[in-house]
Enzyme design. Structure first.
Site, PDB file in Angstrom:
ATOM      1  N   GLY A 174       5.952  -4.992  -5.061  1.00  0.00           N
ATOM      2  CA  GLY A 174       6.147  -3.542  -5.487  1.00  0.00           C
ATOM      3  C   GLY A 174       4.987  -2.546  -4.792  1.00  0.00           C
ATOM      4  O   GLY A 174       5.240  -1.322  -4.912  1.00  0.00           O
ATOM      5  N   LYS A 213       8.434  -1.073  -1.484  1.00  0.00           N
ATOM      6  CA  LYS A 213       8.820   0.353  -1.392  1.00  0.00           C
ATOM      7  C   LYS A 213       9.498   0.704  -0.141  1.00  0.00           C
ATOM      8  O   LYS A 213      10.214   1.661  -0.286  1.00  0.00           O
ATOM      9  CB  LYS A 213       7.701   1.150  -1.843  1.00  0.00           C
ATOM     10  CG  LYS A 213       7.267   0.914  -3.340  1.00  0.00           C
ATOM     11  CD  LYS A 213       8.303   1.784  -4.104  1.00  0.00           C
ATOM     12  CE  LYS A 213       7.709   1.871  -5.593  1.00  0.00           C
ATOM     13  NZ  LYS A 213       7.636   0.589  -6.338  1.00  0.00           N
ATOM     14  N   ASP A 221      10.520   4.314 -10.812  1.00  0.00           N
ATOM     15  CA  ASP A 221       9.088   4.704 -10.643  1.00  0.00           C
ATOM     16  C   ASP A 221       8.942   5.731  -9.354  1.00  0.00           C
ATOM     17  O   ASP A 221       9.825   5.728  -8.583  1.00  0.00           O
ATOM     18  CB  ASP A 221       8.108   3.554 -10.462  1.00  0.00           C
ATOM     19  CG  ASP A 221       8.446   2.558  -9.456  1.00  0.00           C
ATOM     20  OD1 ASP A 221       9.712   2.360  -9.100  1.00  0.00           O
ATOM     21  OD2 ASP A 221       7.569   2.148  -8.630  1.00  0.00           O
ATOM     22  N   ASP A 222       7.833   6.351  -9.447  1.00  0.00           N
ATOM     23  CA  ASP A 222       7.426   7.547  -8.436  1.00  0.00           C
ATOM     24  C   ASP A 222       8.637   8.184  -7.907  1.00  0.00           C
ATOM     25  O   ASP A 222       8.813   8.324  -6.615  1.00  0.00           O
ATOM     26  CB  ASP A 222       6.871   6.582  -7.299  1.00  0.00           C
ATOM     27  CG  ASP A 222       5.648   5.728  -7.879  1.00  0.00           C
ATOM     28  OD1 ASP A 222       5.048   6.310  -8.836  1.00  0.00           O
ATOM     29  OD2 ASP A 222       5.293   4.952  -7.123  1.00  0.00           O
ATOM     30  N   TYR A 244       5.755   5.356 -16.556  1.00  0.00           N
ATOM     31  CA  TYR A 244       5.351   4.052 -16.554  1.00  0.00           C
ATOM     32  C   TYR A 244       3.897   3.837 -17.040  1.00  0.00           C
ATOM     33  O   TYR A 244       3.575   2.619 -16.995  1.00  0.00           O
ATOM     34  CB  TYR A 244       5.583   3.297 -15.389  1.00  0.00           C
ATOM     35  CG  TYR A 244       4.966   3.865 -14.191  1.00  0.00           C
ATOM     36  CD1 TYR A 244       3.640   3.437 -13.648  1.00  0.00           C
ATOM     37  CD2 TYR A 244       5.760   4.493 -13.087  1.00  0.00           C
ATOM     38  CE1 TYR A 244       3.144   3.816 -12.390  1.00  0.00           C
ATOM     39  CE2 TYR A 244       5.105   5.152 -11.949  1.00  0.00           C
ATOM     40  CZ  TYR A 244       3.956   4.736 -11.668  1.00  0.00           C
ATOM     41  OH  TYR A 244       3.295   5.048 -10.558  1.00  0.00           O
ATOM     42  N   TRP A 249       3.304  -4.519 -15.703  1.00  0.00           N
ATOM     43  CA  TRP A 249       3.241  -4.392 -14.209  1.00  0.00           C
ATOM     44  C   TRP A 249       1.861  -4.224 -14.100  1.00  0.00           C
ATOM     45  O   TRP A 249       1.241  -2.942 -14.105  1.00  0.00           O
ATOM     46  CB  TRP A 249       4.054  -3.218 -13.751  1.00  0.00           C
ATOM     47  CG  TRP A 249       3.909  -3.114 -12.208  1.00  0.00           C
ATOM     48  CD1 TRP A 249       2.889  -3.086 -11.588  1.00  0.00           C
ATOM     49  CD2 TRP A 249       5.338  -2.813 -11.352  1.00  0.00           C
ATOM     50  NE1 TRP A 249       3.335  -2.608 -10.320  1.00  0.00           N
ATOM     51  CE2 TRP A 249       4.640  -2.234 -10.327  1.00  0.00           C
ATOM     52  CE3 TRP A 249       6.457  -2.364 -11.706  1.00  0.00           C
ATOM     53  CZ2 TRP A 249       5.542  -1.906  -9.068  1.00  0.00           C
ATOM     54  CZ3 TRP A 249       7.156  -2.034 -10.461  1.00  0.00           C
ATOM     55  CH2 TRP A 249       6.511  -1.919  -9.493  1.00  0.00           C
ATOM     56  N   ASP A 259      -2.740  -0.792  -1.655  1.00  0.00           N
ATOM     57  CA  ASP A 259      -1.908   0.382  -0.888  1.00  0.00           C
ATOM     58  C   ASP A 259      -2.419   1.665  -1.034  1.00  0.00           C
ATOM     59  O   ASP A 259      -2.163   2.672  -0.167  1.00  0.00           O
ATOM     60  CB  ASP A 259      -0.240   0.269  -1.106  1.00  0.00           C
ATOM     61  CG  ASP A 259      -0.022   0.359  -2.581  1.00  0.00           C
ATOM     62  OD1 ASP A 259      -0.923   0.746  -3.411  1.00  0.00           O
ATOM     63  OD2 ASP A 259       1.172   0.557  -3.140  1.00  0.00           O
ATOM     64  N   ASN A 287       1.124  -6.971  -8.942  1.00  0.00           N
ATOM     65  CA  ASN A 287       1.440  -6.363  -8.007  1.00  0.00           C
ATOM     66  C   ASN A 287       0.018  -6.686  -6.681  1.00  0.00           C
ATOM     67  O   ASN A 287      -0.928  -6.180  -7.048  1.00  0.00           O
ATOM     68  CB  ASN A 287       1.655  -4.809  -8.088  1.00  0.00           C
ATOM     69  CG  ASN A 287       2.152  -4.247  -6.945  1.00  0.00           C
ATOM     70  OD1 ASN A 287       2.629  -4.681  -5.926  1.00  0.00           O
ATOM     71  ND2 ASN A 287       1.987  -2.854  -6.730  1.00  0.00           N
TER      72      ASN A 287
END
Length: 717
Positions: free
Chosen positions: A142, A173, A249-250, A289, A345, A352, A380
């Site tokens: 992710g 992503k 998410d995001d 989240y 998660w 990243d 992740n």
């Protein structure tokens, strides 16, 4: 006490010690191991009875005509979900299981025993009764940035099977067919074929391949888009996918509405999962989240999901913030709101948000008493798939048996399994490459633990080190010299002797930087130990040469647009080297020695009204050309941030340069956000002057604005 009784007690103790010394530690650590007196000679195994192909493939290389019979007995009642019992007797091995996955996991444990037996020529008599604590265990791909390659994913799926992880969530992503702009469209034929192959390989390794869709950036809450999601699921189903997830998410805007998200998931549960009959539990990642980003008021987003979302749908959760330890308190808090155990998660070792770092340290910060407070646990990883395996191994160990998890032991065993040819060298390299550094997330890791107190003390004393010989503890300097002397040999060992060349390729620039860091540190120690100015100056020139190599490696590798460059030993060693270099360069100039000018570096700091953003790193870069131009940039934020009225974020130049131009990229575009400039931080203007030292992006509206800050950089004059 009679002599005979004493003898029997001594014999019993001796036998127990022999059993303990001969026992092979299985990973993930089993729930219960009963060691018995006695060993049996090992000459391979024979498989007896009906054995599935996945199981036989695990044990095929151990089969011999005269081997120990291995009998698989299928039970009507499971020994816990995904559980098994493995019994090593004098003349045979018995495996009790209820499902093919149970037998597969038993075979993986037996494989570890057989590997040890190959070395010792004996098998220890014992019984292993085992099952996992957590139902869903694995990874979520992710992260932002370049997704894993097909070959990376194949290697990962096989690794998961070997260490009893059952879940892989596909959600990179930067896959446009997973997210916007193309989530409504089918994959091109070649990509679809690769996904189909991955599903097959996952099945062969008893891994549930979850395909996730991320529609929230541009979803319309209407029948057309509901059918579009359903249609995409059908397309993936036809490729063999039997497990699905929806990520919200995001994102910002219309896609964040809890009641709409719940409605879509309930629709998918009814019209897809319930009708297919062979599809696993749906998983969703909510917009809120983590606790830091959640509305704490009752009857808001999380409560709406808890009340309205079908209880069969899993809800993911990253902890008290985006990147955080997983605690009992945090799990209880969210579970009370979503009315089910959350699906963790965990954002480690993902890098990243700090792409110039490697995060190779032990897995820790996970509560060992929360198995009933979570339905799943996935990590992740980094974009570097092979380098992530050590952390993935430890997550497999933790989620299988939380109470027995030993962070350090698991880390060392993981290194042994991933890089058996160079494990000591890789452990050395890894322990100095664990910390992500300062960031918006403020998540730090212990690094260089054995020598960090000495380095921090030296760092604090550096401004006072002006006269040679310098009075410092020779014992401390000797400890540092011993450690730094290991850097270059460790790097050469990894480069030349590791059979895992895919991992070496991933991290080679960091290995070269680490080697130069060791040389620079040794030169600095020689400088500190010098008897007079002349000898110290000679060592300073060596330090400068090695430090230039560090700068060169940093400037010419890993040129990603987010956090470009290479750093190693960044929490203690590199700061000590850098501060010492600039201090002694100035000192020797003052003493009349010829010191080449250091490259002028732009230096700046973040300006913001938002407390969490004050830790955001300010990065240096250079725009190449006829005349290189220094650049300052904010580390890009991958997540959505909220700017209330008069909130701002920007940069201040603290070096002797002035601002030339600003490069800005925010999503979505917001007319109410304006750039303002200042020379002193007191008077702000929409117009830039030749003396401007500061710039900020400020919300001049009367409402909250959600944005993704993808670029904020300034070019200096």
């Amino acid at each position: 006490m009679t002599i005979q009784l004493r003898f029997l007690i001594l014999l019993f103790v001796t036998l127990c010690l022999c059993i303990k010394s001969q026992a092979q530690q299985i990973y993930p650590i089993p729930q219960k191991t009963i060691l018995k007196v006695g060993r049996i000679p090992y000459q391979g195994i024979q498989l007896k009875g009906k054995v599935g192909t996945h199981v036989s493939s695990v044990l095929a290389s151990y089969v011999e005509k005269a081997g120990i019979p291995v009998r698989f007995k299928k039970l009507k009642k499971a020994i816990g979900k995904e559980g098994y019992e493995l019994q090593v007797h004098s003349k045979f091995i018995l495996i009790n299981y209820a499902t093919e996955r149970d037998a597969f996991y038993a075979a993986q444990s037996l494989k570890q025993l057989l590997d040890d037996a190959k070395r010792t020529s004996f098998l220890q008599k014992q019984t292993i009764q085992d099952f996992p604590d957590v139902a869903f265990r694995g990874t979520v791909e992710g992260f932002y940035g370049e997704p894993w390659s097909f070959e990376d994913r194949v290697a990962q799926l096989r690794f998961y099977g070997e260490w009893k992880m059952n879940t892989y969530l596909y959600g990179p992503k930067d896959d446009p067919y997973h997210s916007s702009p193309s989530w409504r469209e089918p994959y091109p034929l070649d990509e679809a074929k690769r996904l189909q192959d991955l599903v097959r390989i996952a099945t062969e390794n008893e891994v549930d391949f979850y395909w996730a869709i991320h529609p929230g950036k541009d979803i319309k809450w209407n029948e057309v888009d509901s059918l579009a999601v359903l249609h995409k699921f059908d397309l993936m189903y036809n490729l063999g996918v039997r497990h699905f997830a929806v990520f919200f998410d995001d994102i910002s805007g219309e896609g964040t509405k809890a009641e709409k998200q719940a409605g879509l998931l309930n629709y998918l549960q009814k019209e897809f999962v319930d009708k297919k009959h062979d599809v696993g539990a749906l998983i969703m990642c909510p917009t809120e989240y983590n606790k830091l980003w959640s509305n704490l008021e009752p009857n808001t987003y999380l409560d709406i999901l808890g009340d309205q979302l079908d209880k069969r749908v899993e809800i993911m959760w990253t902890g008290n913030s985006v990147i955080h330890d997983i605690t009992k308190e945090g799990q209880v808090w969210v579970n009370n709101r979503i009315k089910r155990p959350s699906f963790v998660w965990w954002n480690f070792p993902v890098s990243d948000y700090v792409r110039n770092h490697l995060l190779l340290g032990p897995v820790y910060g996970l509560d060992k008493d929360i198995k009933s407070d979570m339905s799943g646990f996935v990590t992740n990883p980094m974009d570097k798939a092979e380098a992530s395996k050590v952390a993935v191994f430890s997550v497999a160990d933790y989620s299988w048996n939380t109470k027995a998890f030993d962070s350090k032991a698991s880390w060392l065993r993981a290194i042994h399994e991933v890089l058996p040819d160079v494990e000591a060298s890789y452990a050395l390299f890894s322990k100095h490459n664990t910390d992500p550094g300062p960031s918006y997330h403020q998540y730090r890791r212990v690094e260089s633990e054995d020598i960090s107190p000495i380095l921090d003390s030296l760092l604090a004393k550096t401004p006072q080190l002006t006269d040679f010989p310098i009075e410092l503890s020779p014992f401390n300097l000797a400890l540092l010299r011993t450690e730094f002397s290991k850097f270059a040999p460790a790097v050469h060992d990894i480069l030349n002797n590791s059979k895992n060349q895919n991992l070496v390729t991933e991290i080679k620039p960091w290995l070269l930087h680490f080697e130069s860091l060791g040389h620079a540190s040794l030169a600095l120690l020689d400088l500190l130990a010098a008897n007079d100015d002349q000898h110290a100056y000679a060592h300073f020139l060596k330090l400068q040469t090695e430090r230039n190599k560090l700068v060169d490696i940093d400037k010419n590798n890993n040129r990603n647009p987010y956090q470009p460059g290479i750093v190693t030993g960044s929490r203690h060693i590199l700061p000590w080297v850098e501060k010492s270099y600039f201090h002694f360069a100035q000192l020797f100039r003052e003493k009349g020695f010829s010191v080449p000018d250091a490259i002028d570096q732009a230096i700046g700091k973040v300006l913001t009204s938002l407390a969490p953003l004050k830790a955001l790193p300010v990065l240096n870069d250079v725009i190449a050309g006829n005349k290189p131009q220094p650049v300052l940039k904010l580390s890009p934020l991958l997540e959505v941030i909220k700017l209330s009225p008069q909130d701002f974020i920007g940069l201040e130049i603290t070096s002797p340069q002035f601002l030339k131009e600003v490069h800005l990229d925010i999503v979505p575009k917001q007319e109410v956000l304006k750039l303002e400039y200042s020379e002193d931080g007191k008077i702000w203007s929409p117009k830039k002057t030749s003396q401007s030292k500061m710039v900020r992006l400020i919300n001049l509206s009367d409402h909250v604005v959600d944005i993704k800050l993808q670029k904020f950089e300034i070019v200096l004059q």
